[in-house]
Write a protein that holds these residues in place. Sequence first.
Motif, short mmCIF file in Angstrom:
data_model
loop_
_atom_site.label_atom_id
_atom_site.label_comp_id
_atom_site.label_asym_id
_atom_site.label_seq_id
_atom_site.Cartn_x
_atom_site.Cartn_y
_atom_site.Cartn_z
N GLU A 2 0.80 -1.10 -0.08
CA GLU A 2 0.08 -0.07 -0.13
C GLU A 2 0.99 1.14 0.01
O GLU A 2 1.96 1.25 0.64
N ILE A 4 0.34 5.43 0.20
CA ILE A 4 -0.28 6.67 0.50
C ILE A 4 0.31 7.81 0.32
O ILE A 4 1.62 8.04 0.66
N SER A 45 3.39 0.42 3.18
CA SER A 45 3.23 -0.66 3.98
C SER A 45 3.11 -1.89 3.13
O SER A 45 2.24 -1.96 2.18
N ASP A 47 1.61 -4.46 4.94
CA ASP A 47 0.27 -5.26 5.55
C ASP A 47 -0.68 -4.20 5.76
O ASP A 47 -1.71 -4.65 6.27
N GLY A 48 -0.49 -2.93 5.56
CA GLY A 48 -1.49 -1.83 5.96
C GLY A 48 -1.56 -1.56 7.48
O GLY A 48 -2.18 -0.87 7.83
N TRP A 51 4.20 0.90 8.92
CA TRP A 51 4.41 1.83 7.72
C TRP A 51 5.91 2.24 7.75
O TRP A 51 6.43 2.48 8.83
N ARG A 302 -4.14 7.04 -2.67
CA ARG A 302 -3.80 5.76 -2.29
C ARG A 302 -3.77 4.75 -3.43
O ARG A 302 -4.61 4.48 -4.37
N SER A 304 -2.66 0.63 -4.63
CA SER A 304 -2.32 -0.77 -4.01
C SER A 304 -1.54 -1.26 -5.44
O SER A 304 -2.04 -1.35 -6.41
#
Length: 305
Positions: A2, A4, A45, A47-48, A51, A302, A304
Amino acid sequence: MEVIVLGSAAGGGFPQWNCNAPTSRAARDGAGRAKVRTQASIAVSADGDRWLLINASPDLRQQLLQNRVFWPRHGLRDTPIEAVLLTSAEIDHVAGLLSMRESQPFRLWATSSVLEILAENPIFGALSPDYVERGRFPLGEAVAVEGHQGPLGITVRAFPVPGKVPLFLESRHPGDLAGSAEDTIGLEISCGTARFHYIPGCARLTPELSNQLQGSSLLFFDGTLWSDNELVDLGISVKTGARMGHMSISGPGGTLAAFADMAINRKIFIHVNTTNPVLAEDAPERATLTAAGWEVAEDGMRISL
């Protein structure tokens, strides 16, 4: 993996506090569909949950408040940010570290050159070594980045990028502002088969750098200025983009031309200066870069992978 976008503007943010150029006026009065932006930084990240912060902008506190995923979750003091990696020692990349001084464990990664700059400035002693472990980040090696609780599941390879010494150190380098290979770096960030590149500052695209980026699934790249003489033409400064260590987007030597034939899946400009007309969504310059397959980063974006 991920990603952001915490902030997407160049130093000073958008609109810059003292800028009255057309783009900044449009952001303040709501004209021209120009969104407000904080200073450039991203978070990554595997794994979310845990971070890695890439650069700590002066707007860090605001950025963390605006993204719920970074709020404390456990106990009286907590953060999901376990590590920070710096791409240079510019003020808009390091000043946010001072907002992380409240006895919070995290690992701080940077090249030897950047760590030396931080070490010689006593204000960064506020980051107590009892809580903040500083680690040298080598060039050219794939490193499994560790946070204060162990590996983050993210591998980063740093590489030199043509750039410039930090503004506040220019007086030490009269006649040669390019700096060392460790002063400005780009990053290849991967997790499993996912991979992307982050280069918020770049003076020119060399053959070596071009080879680094071929085949990337995602590239964040220096979008500071639309034209090399942008600040000069506006009467704001005597400095060109080249003098500031940034490629311009337009022109025969600009980013659009340099990347025209490169195989990159998704290309996003970041670190966009408050004077850059592409910040206005209805500007002809914005339409030009969109037609060339580029996007402009926005705060809160965001992705993915």
